[in-house]
Scaffold this motif. Structure first.
Motif, short mmCIF file in Angstrom:
data_model
loop_
_atom_site.label_atom_id
_atom_site.label_comp_id
_atom_site.label_asym_id
_atom_site.label_seq_id
_atom_site.Cartn_x
_atom_site.Cartn_y
_atom_site.Cartn_z
N HIS A 339 -11.38 -2.47 0.84
CA HIS A 339 -11.97 -2.01 2.09
C HIS A 339 -11.61 -0.53 2.25
N LEU A 340 -12.61 0.31 2.19
CA LEU A 340 -12.38 1.75 2.31
C LEU A 340 -12.83 2.17 3.70
N LEU A 341 -11.88 2.59 4.53
CA LEU A 341 -12.22 2.93 5.91
C LEU A 341 -12.85 4.33 6.00
N ALA A 342 -13.39 4.64 7.17
CA ALA A 342 -14.22 5.84 7.35
C ALA A 342 -13.53 7.09 6.81
N GLY A 343 -14.29 7.88 6.10
CA GLY A 343 -13.81 9.18 5.62
C GLY A 343 -12.85 9.11 4.46
N ALA A 344 -12.60 7.92 3.92
CA ALA A 344 -11.66 7.81 2.80
C ALA A 344 -12.29 8.40 1.53
N HIS A 345 -11.42 8.70 0.59
CA HIS A 345 -11.91 9.20 -0.71
C HIS A 345 -11.17 8.47 -1.83
N VAL A 346 -11.95 7.90 -2.74
CA VAL A 346 -11.39 7.26 -3.93
C VAL A 346 -12.01 8.00 -5.11
N GLY A 347 -11.17 8.62 -5.91
CA GLY A 347 -11.71 9.57 -6.87
C GLY A 347 -11.87 9.06 -8.29
N THR A 348 -11.52 9.91 -9.21
CA THR A 348 -11.84 9.71 -10.62
C THR A 348 -10.81 8.82 -11.32
N HIS A 349 -11.32 7.86 -12.09
CA HIS A 349 -10.45 6.93 -12.82
C HIS A 349 -9.43 6.28 -11.88
N VAL A 350 -9.94 5.75 -10.79
CA VAL A 350 -9.09 5.07 -9.82
C VAL A 350 -9.57 3.62 -9.72
N GLU A 351 -8.62 2.69 -9.72
CA GLU A 351 -8.93 1.28 -9.56
C GLU A 351 -8.28 0.78 -8.29
N GLY A 358 -6.91 3.56 4.32
CA GLY A 358 -7.12 3.91 5.73
C GLY A 358 -8.07 5.09 5.93
N GLU A 359 -8.35 5.35 7.20
CA GLU A 359 -9.28 6.43 7.54
C GLU A 359 -8.78 7.77 7.00
N ASN A 360 -9.69 8.48 6.38
CA ASN A 360 -9.41 9.81 5.82
C ASN A 360 -8.27 9.83 4.81
N SER A 361 -7.90 8.69 4.28
CA SER A 361 -6.88 8.66 3.23
C SER A 361 -7.53 8.94 1.89
N LYS A 362 -6.73 9.48 0.97
CA LYS A 362 -7.30 9.92 -0.30
C LYS A 362 -6.49 9.37 -1.48
N VAL A 363 -7.20 8.82 -2.43
CA VAL A 363 -6.59 8.42 -3.71
C VAL A 363 -7.45 9.12 -4.77
N PRO A 364 -7.18 10.40 -5.02
CA PRO A 364 -8.20 11.18 -5.74
C PRO A 364 -8.23 10.99 -7.27
#
Ligand code: UD1
Ligand code: MG
Length: 463
Positions: A339-351, A358-364
């Motif tokens: 569940h990716l909350l609003a404004g989150a970012h899941v980037g390259t080669h991420v599982e 959470g909101e606006n959290s980043k796993v780039p």
């Protein structure tokens, strides 16, 4: 009166060269017979009976969760008439309009079935046959009409004289609407005195004619709708037709496609307006995409719900929810329970698996996050991993709001990192981190002045 549909699906499908029953082969992401059942349902059928035989269990399993579908087994394939007899024997006599459809004609539209039912009802027909004019009538049953143009009989290709084979170009599609009562009362009148020694359902036309019952045959406008699938090649042809039919529908509703030939969308998917689907995108299952999104290229989403204004690039996702304004990819893998909350970012080669970001959290970059609940405003540095599996058990990780996880952090679950905490890069976190704390787990750095220059000089001397 209820509307009944009988879907004939007991056949083997030898030409598919398959270990699976023909009607279980998929067109887009659904089995062939599923499409026929859907058309019957959309046409208003209250009771849907699927006649199964070859690979019966595999076909039954397709409808395991669909209470309006009953499967009846035809143990021996003695012909299309025999298939209907088996239904009568299993379920008793029918009342109301009864449509007969094939499980291998997935392009059939509900409107066509509705028109057939309406005509049968309006004229009190015992049977209305849907006919067609295929480019090559070889193999099909032929419609024999009298001088007045009324249908007299359906004669199978093998039972026609060579002269009839050449002259009679109007063919039986195999789709009919019967009066259920008159069909079940008279079905036993079918005999097997024909070239194939089978019970032909087509004989009902002559049987009703002899009884003076009204019978009609109407020709379909669009032959391609009645395309039967007998081979992998025909499966590919039908898939292409359905792909473009669905994509044309989406484009008409305001979806942009760079190339509709390179986008595959399943029948239960919804896409919002001003969304762009880029090449090599597949949207399967009950996926829904909001408005103003960009999906693809090279993306496959199955049962993924994407809200408005998201971008999902080069990603594979299953059973995931993505809220407004999220960006994913390129090359992310979203596994069930994400569940990716609003404004989150899941980037390259991420599982991500079974986790909330959470909101606006980043796993780039280059991370695995599993069984994790993450607050808002978190930044996860490159290469960080939740170690959620000890070989036997899965354990949870909890990350509070506004946490900063340095690059290459291992979070050995179960573990909790409090709000506002900071974890230094390359730490292996095995104990909980309190709110606003700094957690650092790495050995002291040693610096030996001049060492690299000495080594370089020694190597030069050795040359
Ligand atoms: C049938 C029609 C033919 C028509 C053609 C259209 C008869 C006698 N002939 O011929 O007039 O032009 O379809 O495609 O009906 N099935 C069963 N149980 C059986 C036999 C068949 O469930 O015992 C199913 C098959 O799985 C298939 C459908 O009925 O879905 C049609 O059977 P098939 O053997 O293909 O009939 P055709 O010879 O093509
Ligand atoms: Mg056939």
């Amino acid at each position: 009166m209820p509307i009944n549909a009988i879907v004939l699906a007991a056949g083997e499908g030898t030409r598919m060269k398959s270990s699976h029953p023909k009607v279980a082969h998929k067109l887009l992401d659904r089995p062939l017979v599923w499409w026929t059942v859907r058309a019957a349902r959309e046409a208003g059928a209250d009771n849907i009976v699927v006649v199964v035989g070859n690979g019966a269990d595999e076909v039954r399993a397709i409808f395991a969760d669909e209470p309006d579908v009953t499967c009846v087994e035809q143990a021996e394939r003695l012909g299309t008439g025999h298939a209907v007899m088996c239904v009568r024997d299993a379920l008793g006599a029918f009342e109301g309009p009864t449509v007969v459809l094939y499980g291998d004609t997935p392009l059939m539209r509900a409107e066509t079935i509705v028109a057939l039912i309406d005509e049968t009802r309006a004229n009190h027909n015992a049977c209305t046959v849907l006919t067609m004019l295929p480019p090559d009538p070889t193999g099909y049953g032929r419609i024999r009409r009298d001088a007045a143009g009324e249908v007299e009989a359906i004669v199978e290709h093998k039972d026609c004289t060579p002269e009839e084979q050449a002259r009679l170009t109007e063919c039986n599609s195999g789709i009919y609407c019967f009066c259920g009562r008159r069909l079940t009362e008279n079905i036993d009148k079918i005999e097997t005195n024909n070239a194939q020694g089978e019970y032909y359902l087509t004989d009902m036309v002559e049987i009703f004619k002899r009884m003076g019952e009204p019978v009609a045959a109407t020709c379909a406008d669009d032959y391609s709708e009645l395309l039967g699938i007998n081979s992998r090649s025909q499966l590919a042809t039908a898939t292409k037709i359905m792909q473009l039919r669905i994509n044309e529908g989406l484009m008409a509703e305001g979806v942009t496609m760079l190339d509709p030939n390179q986008v595959w969308v399943g029948p239960e998917v919804a896409v919002g307006r001003d969304t762009e689907l880029l090449p090599q995108t597949m949207l399967w299952g009950k996926t829904t995409i909001g408005e103003d999104c960009v999906i693809g290229p090279n993306t496959r989403l199955t049962n993924v719900c994407v809200a408005d204004g998201c971008s999902v690039e080069e990603t594979v996702g299953y059973d995931t929810r993505i809220e407004t304004g999220v960006t994913v990819g390129p090359r992310a893998y979203l596994r069930p329970g994400t569940h990716l909350l609003a404004g989150a970012h899941v980037g390259t080669h991420v599982e991500i698996k079974n986790s909330t970001i959470g909101e606006n959290s980043k796993v780039p970059h280059l991370s695995y996050i599993g069984d994790t609940t993450m607050g808002s405003g978190v930044n996860v540095g490159a290469g960080s991993i939740t170690c959620n599996y000890d070989g036997k058990h899965k354990s949870p990780t909890t990350i509070g709001n506004d946490v900063f996880i340095g690059s290459d952090t291992m979070m050995v679950a179960p573990v909790t990192i409090g709000d506002g905490a900071l974890v230094g890069a390359s730490s292996c976190i095995t104990k909980d981190v309190p709110a606003d704390a700094l957690a650092l787990e790495r050995s002291q750095q040693r610096v030996i002045e001049g060492w690299a220059a000495v080594r370089r000089k020694r190597m030069q001397e050795e040359e």
